[in-house]
Design an enzyme around this catalytic site. Structure first.
Site, PDB file in Angstrom:
ATOM      1  NE  ARG A 127      -3.866   2.002   2.595  1.00 39.23           N
ATOM      2  CZ  ARG A 127      -3.826   2.941   3.551  1.00 39.23           C
ATOM      3  NH1 ARG A 127      -2.824   2.946   4.446  1.00 39.23           N
ATOM      4  NH2 ARG A 127      -4.767   3.866   3.641  1.00 39.23           N
ATOM      5  CG  ASN A 156      -4.675   7.165   5.486  1.00 44.67           C
ATOM      6  OD1 ASN A 156      -4.640   5.943   5.619  1.00 44.67           O
ATOM      7  ND2 ASN A 156      -4.324   8.008   6.454  1.00 44.67           N
ATOM      8  CD  GLU A 157      -5.865   6.599   9.604  1.00 48.37           C
ATOM      9  OE1 GLU A 157      -5.629   7.683  10.172  1.00 48.37           O
ATOM     10  OE2 GLU A 157      -5.221   5.560   9.847  1.00 48.37           O
ATOM     11  CG  HIS A 174      -6.685   2.178   8.889  1.00 47.74           C
ATOM     12  ND1 HIS A 174      -6.139   3.374   8.468  1.00 47.74           N
ATOM     13  CD2 HIS A 174      -6.893   1.453   7.752  1.00 47.74           C
ATOM     14  CE1 HIS A 174      -6.031   3.379   7.153  1.00 47.74           C
ATOM     15  NE2 HIS A 174      -6.499   2.225   6.696  1.00 47.74           N
ATOM     16  CE1 TYR A 222      -1.442   1.590  13.652  1.00 49.36           C
ATOM     17  CE2 TYR A 222      -3.415   2.475  12.582  1.00 49.36           C
ATOM     18  CZ  TYR A 222      -2.080   2.086  12.523  1.00 49.36           C
ATOM     19  OH  TYR A 222      -1.385   2.173  11.337  1.00 49.36           O
ATOM     20  CD  GLU A 264      -2.718   3.162   8.106  1.00 52.66           C
ATOM     21  OE1 GLU A 264      -2.597   3.460   9.318  1.00 52.66           O
ATOM     22  OE2 GLU A 264      -2.741   4.007   7.203  1.00 52.66           O
ATOM     23  CD1 TRP A 267       2.437   3.012  10.205  1.00 54.91           C
ATOM     24  CD2 TRP A 267       1.328   3.312   8.285  1.00 54.91           C
ATOM     25  NE1 TRP A 267       2.792   4.237   9.735  1.00 54.91           N
ATOM     26  CE2 TRP A 267       2.128   4.457   8.546  1.00 54.91           C
ATOM     27  CE3 TRP A 267       0.568   3.295   7.125  1.00 54.91           C
ATOM     28  CZ2 TRP A 267       2.161   5.560   7.697  1.00 54.91           C
ATOM     29  CZ3 TRP A 267       0.597   4.390   6.290  1.00 54.91           C
ATOM     30  CH2 TRP A 267       1.375   5.509   6.571  1.00 54.91           C
TER      31      TRP A 267
END
Length: 470
Positions: free
Chosen positions: A78, A153-154, A220, A222, A249, A278
C-alpha cells in the site's frame, strides 16, 4: 421460397445474437474485483492481501523498498501518495506502478491528504482526493489487474464522523461516472478505526452506491482494538453480513493498550481476510517501523512478528496469479532474516527453492506443580532444508498467572536463531523462553503464543516442553 428461407435465417441469426448478449454480464469484471465478500482476480481466483504500507510520498528515493518488501514475502504494498493539498502532489504514479509490477506486487495506491478531515483543518476532502485520481486517470486505466485505488486515507476524524457515509458515496459515484473500473478501497472514519461504528452501520449503503459493485471496506486497527473480543466482534459483523473487508493498517501489541496483532492476523488468516501492516519504515518509532532505516536486513520486533510470526506474511502470502504465482514465498527468501546465525544460502528470493511441507508435529507438557500452572505446546509450523519455523502456545491453568517460563532441550542439534513475543536464551541444547511485558498475564484457561526460527541439520524431532508459572 427464397424469401421464406431468408426470413428464417435472419430470425435464427437474431436469436443467436440475443442469446449471446444475454449471456454476457452487464458489468463484466475488469481486473481485480469483488465476488461476495472476497477479492478475486480477473480469472476468478481469490486474492488475499498480505503486505505492508510504504511511506513513498515522504521518501520518494526509497524505491528499493519495493524489491525488499517482495523479498520478505509480501504480495501487496500500500503506497502513500499526496494529492498536493498537504503532500506531493505525487506525479510519479507510472513509475510506482512499474515498480509494483516488476516486483510482482499488487499496488494499493492511497491519497494520504484526507487523514482526519473535519478534525484536522489541513486535511483534504474525499472529493479533492477524487479530483487527484481523475488527474491521474491516464496512468491508471488499463492497470485494473494490478492497481487498487484506496480513495483517501482515514478520511474523517472524530468530529462529525457521520458525514463519512455521504462523502464516501459521492466519491465512489464520481469515480465511476468518470470511467474508473478499478477495485476501490474505502477507509473508515474515526481516523480509520470506526470506534463509533459509522462504517459498520452504513456499509451496505456504501457498497450499494457502487454501480460496478466493486468496493472493499478497510478498517485500521490500533489501540481501539487492544483485545481479542474487540477484534472478533468487529470482524464477525462484516462476515455475518457478507461484506468485503480488509485490514488496511495496524501496528503491534507493544503494551496491553495497543492492538492485539496476534489475534488480528490469526483471525484474518482464518477468515481469508487481507491485511496490510503499518509500515515498512520512516516513522522513527519502534511501534510502527518494521525495519531500521529501511534496511531489510534489520527487522525490528514488529517486522519479525508480521513477517515471520505465526499467521504472518511469510507463512500465508500467495502471489497474485496475474504474475504467475500459485504458492507462498519460500522461507529461504523471507523467513530466514539476514541477522540469523544460519542464513539461507540463496540471496535471491526468486531463485529460492520452496520449503518441504512440514507435518506440523507438536508435543505438550504436563502442568507445572503449585497453585499457578501452565501448559506449553510446541509445534513446527514450517520447515525447509537446514531450517524451520516453530510456535509454542502457552495456556494458563485453572488460575490466572502473571508470568510464565517454557523450557525444552533439543536432541538433534537444533538451535534457535531468531524469536518474537518471548525472550529466548540457550545454553547448549537447553532453551528457555520467558514472557515479555505484554503477554505474561493470562486469565485462567487463556493462551498466548510466541514463535521463532531455528536451524537444523537433518532430524528435527519435537522436544518435550515444561511450563512454569508465576
Amino acid at each position: 421460397m427464397r424469401r421464406l428461407l431468408t426470413a428464417i435465417v435472419t430470425a435464427i441469426v437474431a436469436f443467436v445474437a440475443a442469446v449471446l448478449v444475454s449471456a454476457s454480464p452487464a458489468n463484466a469484471a475488469v481486473g481485480l474485483h469483488i465476488s461476495g465478500r472476497d477479492i478475486v482476480e480477473a480469472n476468478g481466483q481469490k486474492f488475499i492481501m498480505r503486505g505492508v504500507n510504504h511511506e513513498h510520498v515522504w521518501f520518494t528515493g526509497q524505491t528499493g523498498s519495493f524489491a525488499n518488501i517482495k523479498a520478505k514475502g509480501a504480495n501487496t504494498v500500500r503506497v502513500v501518495l499526496g494529492s498536493g493539498k498537504r503532500w506531493g502532489p505525487s506525479t510519479d504514479v507510472p513509475n510506482i506502478i512499474t515498480l509494483c509490477k516488476q516486483n510482482k506486487l499488487i499496488c494499493v495506491l492511497e491519497v494520504h491528504d484526507t487523514t482526519g478531515y473535519g478534525e484536522d483543518g489541513a486535511a483534504a476532502t474525499l472529493d479533492e482526493a477524487v479530483n487527484y485520481w481523475i488527474s491521474q486517470k491516464a496512468n491508471l486505466v488499463g492497470q485494473e489487474s494490478y492497481v487498487v485505488i484506496n480513495i483517501g486515507n482515514e478520511p474523517i476524524g472524530n468530529t462529525n464522523p457521520g458525514q463519512w457515509t455521504a462523502a464516501t458515496v459521492a466519491a465512489i459515484q464520481k469515480l465511476r461516472t468518470n470511467g474508473f473500473e478499478h477495485l476501490l478501497m474505502v477507509d473508515a472514519p474515526n481516523w480509520g478505526q470506526d470506534w463509533q461504528y459509522v462504517m459498520r452501520d452504513n456499509a451496505q449503503t456504501v457498497l450499494d452506491a457502487d454501480s460496478k459493485h466493486n468496493t472493499v471496506l478497510s478498517i485500521h486497527m490500533y489501540d481501539v482494538f487492544n483485545t481479542a473480543t474487540a477484534i472478533t466482534d468487529y470482524l464477525n459483523r462484516f462476515q455475518t453480513n457478507g461484506w468485503p473487508l480488509v485490514i488496511g493498517e495496524f501496528g503491534w501489541q507493544r503494551s496491553s493498550s495497543n492492538v492485539d496483532d496476534q489475534t488480528l492476523i490469526a483471525e484474518a488468516n482464518a477468515r481469508g481476510l487481507g491485511y496490510l501492516g503499518w509500515s515498512w519504515a520512516g516513522n522513527n518509532d519502534p511501534y510502527l517501523d518494521m525495519t531500521n532505516n529501511f534496511d531489510a536486513s534489520q527487522l525490528t520486533t514488529w517486522g519479525l512478528r508480521i513477517f515471520n510470526g505465526p499467521n504472518g506474511i511469510t507463512a500465508t502470502a500467495k502471489e497474485a496469479t496475474i504474475y504467475g504465482g500459485t504458492s507462498s514465498p519460500s522461507p529461504s527468501a523471507s523467513a530466514s532474516p539476514s541477522r540469523s546465525a544460519s542464513p539461507s544460502p540463496s540471496a535471491s528470493p526468486s531463485r529460492s527453492a520452496s520449503p518441504s511441507p512440514s507435518a506440523s508435529p507438536s508435543r505438550s507438557a504436563s502442568p507445572s506443580p503449585g497453585g499457578r500452572t501452565c501448559t506449553a505446546v510446541y509445534t513446527i509450523t514450517n520447515s525447509w532444508p537446514g531450517g524451520f519455523q516453530a510456535e509454542v502456545k502457552v495456556t494458563a491453568g485453572a488460575s490466572a498467572i502473571t508470568g510464565w517460563t517454557a523450557n525444552w532441550t533439543y536432541a538433534n542439534g537444533q538451535a534457535v536463531t531468531q524469536f518474537w513475543s518471548a525472550t529466548v536464551t540457550s545454553s547448549g541444547a537447553a532453551v528457555t523462553a520467558r514472557n515479555v511485558s505484554y503477554n505474561g498475564s493470562l486469565a485462567a484457561g487463556t493462551s498466548t503464543s510466541f514463535g521463532f526460527l531455528g536451524s537444523s541439520t537433518g532430524t528435527n524431532s519435537v522436544p518435550a516442553v515444561t511450563c512454569t508459572a508465576s
